[in-house]
Design a protein around this motif. Structure first.
Motif, PDB file in Angstrom:
ATOM      1  N   TYR A  29       0.834  -1.206   0.000  1.00 18.19           N
ATOM      2  CA  TYR A  29       0.000   0.000   0.000  1.00 18.19           C
ATOM      3  C   TYR A  29       0.871   1.260   0.000  1.00 18.19           C
ATOM      4  CZ  TYR A  29      -3.263   3.587   1.421  1.00 18.19           C
ATOM      5  OH  TYR A  29      -3.989   4.748   1.472  1.00 18.19           O
ATOM      6  N   ARG A  30       1.882   1.310   0.870  1.00 25.24           N
ATOM      7  CA  ARG A  30       2.754   2.494   0.942  1.00 25.24           C
ATOM      8  C   ARG A  30       3.515   2.706  -0.370  1.00 25.24           C
ATOM      9  NH1 ARG A  30       3.877   0.559   6.140  1.00 25.24           N
ATOM     10  NH2 ARG A  30       5.884  -0.231   5.451  1.00 25.24           N
ATOM     11  N   ALA A  31       4.034   1.633  -0.946  1.00 31.07           N
ATOM     12  CA  ALA A  31       4.761   1.745  -2.222  1.00 31.07           C
ATOM     13  C   ALA A  31       3.832   2.240  -3.322  1.00 31.07           C
ATOM     14  CB  ALA A  31       5.372   0.396  -2.607  1.00 31.07           C
ATOM     15  N   ALA A  32       2.616   1.688  -3.366  1.00 30.58           N
ATOM     16  CA  ALA A  32       1.654   2.102  -4.387  1.00 30.58           C
ATOM     17  C   ALA A  32       1.259   3.564  -4.203  1.00 30.58           C
ATOM     18  CB  ALA A  32       0.417   1.213  -4.339  1.00 30.58           C
ATOM     19  N   LYS A  33       1.045   3.960  -2.965  1.00 31.35           N
ATOM     20  CA  LYS A  33       0.676   5.355  -2.695  1.00 31.35           C
ATOM     21  C   LYS A  33       1.812   6.294  -3.108  1.00 31.35           C
ATOM     22  CE  LYS A  33      -1.154   8.351   0.868  1.00 31.35           C
ATOM     23  NZ  LYS A  33      -1.583   8.496   2.253  1.00 31.35           N
ATOM     24  N   PHE A  34       3.045   5.914  -2.805  1.00 27.65           N
ATOM     25  CA  PHE A  34       4.201   6.732  -3.154  1.00 27.65           C
ATOM     26  C   PHE A  34       4.297   6.925  -4.665  1.00 27.65           C
ATOM     27  CE2 PHE A  34       8.741   7.087  -4.248  1.00 27.65           C
ATOM     28  CZ  PHE A  34       9.056   8.244  -3.555  1.00 27.65           C
ATOM     29  N   LEU A  35       3.969   5.883  -5.426  1.00 26.76           N
ATOM     30  CA  LEU A  35       4.060   5.934  -6.884  1.00 26.76           C
ATOM     31  C   LEU A  35       2.713   6.246  -7.545  1.00 26.76           C
ATOM     32  CD1 LEU A  35       6.467   2.936  -7.443  1.00 26.76           C
ATOM     33  CD2 LEU A  35       7.008   5.378  -7.545  1.00 26.76           C
ATOM     34  N   ASP A  36       1.742   6.673  -6.743  1.00 26.25           N
ATOM     35  CA  ASP A  36       0.406   7.029  -7.235  1.00 26.25           C
ATOM     36  C   ASP A  36      -0.180   5.915  -8.096  1.00 26.25           C
ATOM     37  OD1 ASP A  36      -1.835   8.677  -7.473  1.00 26.25           O
ATOM     38  OD2 ASP A  36      -1.108   9.566  -9.339  1.00 26.25           O
ATOM     39  N   SER A  37      -0.163   4.709  -7.548  1.00 28.96           N
ATOM     40  CA  SER A  37      -0.672   3.557  -8.292  1.00 28.96           C
ATOM     41  C   SER A  37      -1.645   2.749  -7.425  1.00 28.96           C
ATOM     42  CB  SER A  37       0.477   2.685  -8.791  1.00 28.96           C
ATOM     43  OG  SER A  37       1.245   2.215  -7.710  1.00 28.96           O
ATOM     44  N   ARG A  38      -2.277   1.808  -8.042  1.00 23.89           N
ATOM     45  CA  ARG A  38      -3.294   0.967  -7.393  1.00 23.89           C
ATOM     46  C   ARG A  38      -2.661  -0.355  -6.964  1.00 23.89           C
ATOM     47  NH1 ARG A  38      -8.669  -0.894 -10.761  1.00 23.89           N
ATOM     48  NH2 ARG A  38      -9.621  -2.202  -9.174  1.00 23.89           N
ATOM     49  N   PRO A  39      -2.674  -0.662  -5.673  1.00 25.71           N
ATOM     50  CA  PRO A  39      -2.115  -1.936  -5.230  1.00 25.71           C
ATOM     51  C   PRO A  39      -3.142  -3.054  -5.371  1.00 25.71           C
ATOM     52  CG  PRO A  39      -2.841  -0.678  -3.327  1.00 25.71           C
ATOM     53  CD  PRO A  39      -3.104   0.176  -4.548  1.00 25.71           C
ATOM     54  N   VAL A  40      -2.743  -4.172  -5.957  1.00 23.68           N
ATOM     55  CA  VAL A  40      -3.636  -5.329  -6.083  1.00 23.68           C
ATOM     56  C   VAL A  40      -2.842  -6.612  -5.874  1.00 23.68           C
ATOM     57  CG1 VAL A  40      -5.274  -4.202  -7.651  1.00 23.68           C
ATOM     58  CG2 VAL A  40      -3.405  -5.530  -8.594  1.00 23.68           C
ATOM     59  N   VAL A  41      -3.578  -7.650  -5.500  1.00 23.77           N
ATOM     60  CA  VAL A  41      -2.998  -8.976  -5.345  1.00 23.77           C
ATOM     61  C   VAL A  41      -3.705  -9.894  -6.333  1.00 23.77           C
ATOM     62  CG1 VAL A  41      -2.738 -10.955  -3.798  1.00 23.77           C
ATOM     63  CG2 VAL A  41      -2.406  -8.635  -2.916  1.00 23.77           C
ATOM     64  N   ALA A  42      -2.924 -10.682  -7.052  1.00 19.60           N
ATOM     65  CA  ALA A  42      -3.473 -11.690  -7.962  1.00 19.60           C
ATOM     66  C   ALA A  42      -3.123 -13.055  -7.390  1.00 19.60           C
ATOM     67  CB  ALA A  42      -2.889 -11.534  -9.357  1.00 19.60           C
ATOM     68  N   GLY A  43      -4.141 -13.905  -7.264  1.00 18.31           N
ATOM     69  CA  GLY A  43      -3.903 -15.220  -6.692  1.00 18.31           C
ATOM     70  C   GLY A  43      -4.802 -16.277  -7.286  1.00 18.31           C
ATOM     71  N   LEU A  44      -4.716 -17.470  -6.722  1.00 19.86           N
ATOM     72  CA  LEU A  44      -5.505 -18.600  -7.211  1.00 19.86           C
ATOM     73  C   LEU A  44      -6.510 -19.115  -6.189  1.00 19.86           C
ATOM     74  CD1 LEU A  44      -2.681 -20.656  -8.979  1.00 19.86           C
ATOM     75  CD2 LEU A  44      -4.354 -19.125 -10.033  1.00 19.86           C
ATOM     76  N   VAL A  45      -6.121 -19.085  -4.910  1.00 20.71           N
ATOM     77  CA  VAL A  45      -6.973 -19.650  -3.867  1.00 20.71           C
ATOM     78  C   VAL A  45      -6.949 -18.782  -2.614  1.00 20.71           C
ATOM     79  CG1 VAL A  45      -6.647 -22.048  -4.660  1.00 20.71           C
ATOM     80  CG2 VAL A  45      -5.141 -21.114  -2.904  1.00 20.71           C
TER      81      VAL A  45
END
Length: 182
Positions: A67-83
Motif C-alpha cells: 500500500y505504501r509503495a503504491a501510494k508513493f508511486l500514485d498507483s493501485r495496489p492489487v494482489v493476484a492469486g488462485l486460492v
C-alpha cells in the motif's frame, strides 16, 4: 485457465503477459526479492501487483508495504492469486486482504477495468455501487434522497453515504436501489 498447482513464476509470467496484451506496459520483478511482482501502466493508470498462490499468505506487513509503495508511486495496489482459505478464487469476484484488492489471477485484467463487481467479504456478499450514477439517476427520476430511501426500503443516511463515492453495499441495498432506479 490457471491450474491451482501453477507455481508463482509461471503465474507471474502469465499475469504480465495478460497485462501487456491489454495495452499495459509491464515490468516484472521476477528473480528479485520484492514486495511487488509486477508494475504496470496504461494511459496514466498505474498498478502494482503482488502475485501469490494463496491470497491468505499476504501478511499485514506485506499489505502495508504494498500500500505504501503504491501510494508513493500514485498507483493501485492489487494482489493476484488462485486460492484462499475458502478454496479456489472465483472470476468476477473482488476479495480483500488487509484492505488490498485481490482478484483471481486470470481475471485480473478484466477486473481492473470493471466498475461493477461483487466483493466477497467475511460479512457477506457486497456489490460495488457507483455513487455518482445513483445520484444522477435519482435526480433524473425527480426523487429526493428521502423519497429514494423510502421507495427502496433503505435509510436516507445509506443513500447519502453511497452517493458520495463508489463504495460497497449489501446485496439487498443494491437490489433496492436497482428496483427503484432501474
Amino acid at each position: 485457465m490457471h491450474k491451482i498447482t501453477m507455481d508463482k513464476a509461471q503465474l507471474q509470467k502469465e499475469v504480465a503477459k495478460a497485462l501487456e496484451a491489454d495495452g499495459f506496459k509491464a515490468v516484472s520483478t521476477q528473480g528479485i526479492r520484492s514486495h511487488v511482482d509486477i508494475v504496470a501502466q496504461k494511459r496514466g493508470e498505474k498498478v502494482m501487483v503482488k502475485i501469490v498462490r494463496n491470497i491468505d499468505a499476504i501478511t499485514k506487513e506485506e499489505a502495508e508495504t504494498l500500500y505504501r509503495a503504491a501510494k508513493f508511486l500514485d498507483s493501485r495496489p492489487v494482489v493476484a492469486g488462485l486460492v484462499s482459505h475458502n478454496g479456489k478464487l472465483e472470476k468476477g469476484m473482488r476479495y480483500s486482504r488487509f484492505s488490498i484488492e485481490c482478484f483471481e489471477a486470470s481475471d485480473l485484467v478484466s477486473m481492473l477495468e470493471s466498475t461493477h463487481y461483487v466483493a466477497s467479504k467475511s460479512c457477506g456478499v457486497k456489490v460495488l455501487v457507483d455513487g455518482l450514477r445513483i445520484k444522477k439517476l435519482r435526480k433524473l427520476k425527480g426523487l429526493s434522497m428521502r423519497e429514494l430511501a423510502q421507495e427502496a426500503h433503505i435509510s436516507a443516511s445509506a443513500i447519502y453515504k453511497h452517493e458520495r463515492s463508489c463504495s460497497f453495499a449489501s446485496l439487498e441495498l443494491a437490489q433496492g436501489l436497482e428496483s427503484v432506479l432501474g
